[in-house]
Design a protein around this motif. Structure first.
Motif, mmCIF file in Angstrom:
data_model
loop_
_atom_site.group_PDB
_atom_site.id
_atom_site.type_symbol
_atom_site.label_atom_id
_atom_site.label_comp_id
_atom_site.label_asym_id
_atom_site.label_seq_id
_atom_site.Cartn_x
_atom_site.Cartn_y
_atom_site.Cartn_z
ATOM 1 N N ASP A 124 0.832 -1.201 0.000
ATOM 2 C CA ASP A 124 0.000 0.000 0.000
ATOM 3 C C ASP A 124 0.870 1.256 0.000
ATOM 4 O O ASP A 124 1.657 1.474 0.926
ATOM 5 N N LEU A 125 0.726 2.065 -1.027
ATOM 6 C CA LEU A 125 1.565 3.248 -1.202
ATOM 7 C C LEU A 125 1.320 4.295 -0.113
ATOM 8 O O LEU A 125 2.260 4.912 0.381
ATOM 9 N N LYS A 126 0.064 4.485 0.289
ATOM 10 C CA LYS A 126 -0.249 5.464 1.336
ATOM 11 C C LYS A 126 0.381 5.053 2.665
ATOM 12 O O LYS A 126 0.927 5.883 3.383
ATOM 13 N N LYS A 127 0.299 3.776 2.968
ATOM 14 C CA LYS A 127 0.904 3.261 4.206
ATOM 15 C C LYS A 127 2.411 3.463 4.170
ATOM 16 O O LYS A 127 3.012 3.870 5.157
ATOM 17 N N PHE A 128 3.014 3.195 3.000
ATOM 18 C CA PHE A 128 4.454 3.384 2.883
ATOM 19 C C PHE A 128 4.852 4.837 3.090
ATOM 20 O O PHE A 128 5.833 5.126 3.773
ATOM 21 N N VAL A 129 4.117 5.761 2.507
ATOM 22 C CA VAL A 129 4.453 7.181 2.617
ATOM 23 C C VAL A 129 4.433 7.621 4.083
ATOM 24 O O VAL A 129 5.346 8.312 4.549
ATOM 25 N N VAL A 130 3.416 7.195 4.832
ATOM 26 C CA VAL A 130 3.333 7.562 6.253
ATOM 27 C C VAL A 130 4.485 6.944 7.037
ATOM 28 O O VAL A 130 5.170 7.628 7.811
ATOM 29 N N LEU A 131 4.724 5.644 6.821
ATOM 30 C CA LEU A 131 5.811 4.968 7.535
ATOM 31 C C LEU A 131 7.178 5.520 7.124
ATOM 32 O O LEU A 131 8.077 5.663 7.962
ATOM 33 N N ASN A 132 7.328 5.830 5.856
ATOM 34 C CA ASN A 132 8.590 6.389 5.373
ATOM 35 C C ASN A 132 8.855 7.754 5.995
ATOM 36 O O ASN A 132 9.990 8.072 6.359
ATOM 37 N N PHE A 133 7.816 8.567 6.144
ATOM 38 C CA PHE A 133 8.001 9.871 6.773
ATOM 39 C C PHE A 133 8.426 9.712 8.235
ATOM 40 O O PHE A 133 9.364 10.364 8.680
ATOM 41 N N LEU A 134 7.746 8.840 8.955
ATOM 42 C CA LEU A 134 8.110 8.602 10.359
ATOM 43 C C LEU A 134 9.532 8.043 10.473
ATOM 44 O O LEU A 134 10.304 8.456 11.344
ATOM 45 N N ALA A 135 9.878 7.117 9.592
ATOM 46 C CA ALA A 135 11.221 6.545 9.597
ATOM 47 C C ALA A 135 12.274 7.603 9.278
ATOM 48 O O ALA A 135 13.350 7.620 9.880
ATOM 49 N N SER A 136 11.971 8.505 8.351
ATOM 50 C CA SER A 136 12.912 9.575 7.994
ATOM 51 C C SER A 136 13.113 10.538 9.155
ATOM 52 O O SER A 136 14.230 10.995 9.405
ATOM 53 N N VAL A 137 12.040 10.840 9.878
ATOM 54 C CA VAL A 137 12.151 11.716 11.053
ATOM 55 C C VAL A 137 13.024 11.053 12.108
ATOM 56 O O VAL A 137 13.938 11.689 12.676
ATOM 57 N N ILE A 138 12.777 9.779 12.381
ATOM 58 C CA ILE A 138 13.561 9.055 13.386
ATOM 59 C C ILE A 138 15.016 8.976 12.963
ATOM 60 O O ILE A 138 15.933 9.207 13.765
ATOM 61 N N TRP A 139 15.264 8.664 11.696
ATOM 62 C CA TRP A 139 16.629 8.534 11.170
ATOM 63 C C TRP A 139 17.408 9.837 11.299
ATOM 64 O O TRP A 139 18.507 9.862 11.846
ATOM 65 N N ALA A 140 16.837 10.921 10.795
ATOM 66 C CA ALA A 140 17.546 12.207 10.809
ATOM 67 C C ALA A 140 17.734 12.723 12.229
ATOM 68 O O ALA A 140 18.806 13.228 12.576
ATOM 69 N N THR A 141 16.721 12.586 13.066
ATOM 70 C CA THR A 141 16.815 13.080 14.440
ATOM 71 C C THR A 141 17.843 12.293 15.237
ATOM 72 O O THR A 141 18.688 12.879 15.923
ATOM 73 N N SER A 142 17.801 10.970 15.128
ATOM 74 C CA SER A 142 18.739 10.159 15.911
ATOM 75 C C SER A 142 20.181 10.389 15.479
ATOM 76 O O SER A 142 21.065 10.579 16.322
ATOM 77 N N LEU A 143 20.439 10.409 14.176
ATOM 78 C CA LEU A 143 21.811 10.605 13.711
ATOM 79 C C LEU A 143 22.291 12.036 13.927
ATOM 80 O O LEU A 143 23.455 12.254 14.288
ATOM 81 N N GLY A 144 21.411 13.013 13.721
ATOM 82 C CA GLY A 144 21.797 14.406 13.953
ATOM 83 C C GLY A 144 22.138 14.669 15.414
ATOM 84 O O GLY A 144 23.151 15.291 15.726
ATOM 85 N N LEU A 145 21.294 14.176 16.317
ATOM 86 C CA LEU A 145 21.559 14.355 17.750
ATOM 87 C C LEU A 145 22.770 13.562 18.201
ATOM 88 O O LEU A 145 23.560 14.036 19.038
ATOM 89 N N LEU A 146 22.951 12.353 17.664
ATOM 90 C CA LEU A 146 24.133 11.552 17.994
ATOM 91 C C LEU A 146 25.407 12.302 17.628
ATOM 92 O O LEU A 146 26.332 12.400 18.437
ATOM 93 N N ALA A 147 25.461 12.822 16.410
ATOM 94 C CA ALA A 147 26.650 13.563 15.975
ATOM 95 C C ALA A 147 26.845 14.825 16.797
ATOM 96 O O ALA A 147 27.975 15.174 17.162
ATOM 97 N N PHE A 148 25.757 15.523 17.098
ATOM 98 C CA PHE A 148 25.843 16.763 17.873
ATOM 99 C C PHE A 148 26.425 16.500 19.266
ATOM 100 O O PHE A 148 27.381 17.140 19.683
ATOM 101 N N TYR A 149 25.857 15.542 19.981
ATOM 102 C CA TYR A 149 26.310 15.282 21.350
ATOM 103 C C TYR A 149 27.654 14.566 21.395
ATOM 104 O O TYR A 149 28.451 14.788 22.306
ATOM 105 N N PHE A 150 27.940 13.721 20.414
ATOM 106 C CA PHE A 150 29.254 13.085 20.353
ATOM 107 C C PHE A 150 30.334 14.129 20.100
ATOM 108 O O PHE A 150 31.388 14.106 20.743
ATOM 109 N N SER A 151 30.079 15.055 19.188
ATOM 110 C CA SER A 151 31.050 16.122 18.907
ATOM 111 C C SER A 151 31.256 16.998 20.135
ATOM 112 O O SER A 151 32.382 17.411 20.443
#
Length: 192
Positions: A124-151
């Motif tokens: 289902d394309l609609k389901k994918f779009v919603v899950l992909n958006f949530l996954a992208s938010v989690i991915w960018a937030t976790s890696l961005g914060l990891l790099a920020f606090y590690f640095s």
């Protein structure tokens, strides 16, 4: 000379965000990790970097699914060359479902194949779009914060230990390498 430096800094702050967007379209880790590090140094805004990385990653994955689904003839050669991998992604998609869409953002080599498998399937394309958006938010937030606090931690170590800080950082890096080696061995043993 000072004018040149200010001009470079202004263009970097503008074009750096554009480069981050396009780099994250391909699910590149280095872009968001570099953005987190640069945010620690005060060169760019962390929140803006996370938002831009999220949108880039979401756009790239969604575009790949849509192009694969509606332009199958153009992707036919590529899909046939990776038929076994895409079949494995179909099996994983049935087995893990939504979790695979989130986890695939972190697994090198899989993050490109899962959108291809979804585009080639009847998922289902609609389901994918919603899950992909949530996954992208989690991915960018976790890696961005990891790099920020590690640095930030590395800067504090350098300031605290002065000339001996390279030893502390070296030990820390060695521990990370050993942990990755053991986890790779455990994963290889588990999958065999």
């Amino acid at each position: 000379m000072e004018g040149f430096i200010d001009s470079f800094k202004d263009s970097f702050e503008t074009w750096g965000y554009v480069a981050l967007f396009f780099y994250c379209m391909g699910s590149g880790y280095v872009g968001i990790l570099a953005a987190g590090t640069l945010a620690t140094l005060g060169h760019i805004n962390l929140a803006a970097s996370i938002i831009i990385a999220t949108m880039g990653n979401f756009t790239g994955s969604s575009l790949l699914v849509i192009l694969t689904r509606y332009q199958k003839k153009d992707f036919e050669r590529f899909l046939s060359a990776h038929r076994r991998k895409i079949a494995l992604m179909h099996i994983w998609l049935k087995k893990y479902g939504a979790a695979l869409i989130v986890i695939n953002k972190y697994i090198y080599g899989v993050k490109f194949l899962v959108p291809l498998a979804i585009g080639a399937s009847r998922y289902d394309l609609k389901k994918f779009v919603v899950l992909n958006f949530l996954a992208s938010v989690i991915w960018a937030t976790s890696l961005g914060l990891l790099a920020f606090y590690f640095s930030k931690a590395v800067i504090e170590i350098v300031e605290s230990y002065g000339q001996y800080s390279y030893i502390v950082i070296g030990v820390f890096v060695a521990l990370i390498i050993v942990a990755l080696w053991f986890s790779k061995k455990a994963l290889a043993k588990h999958t065999s």
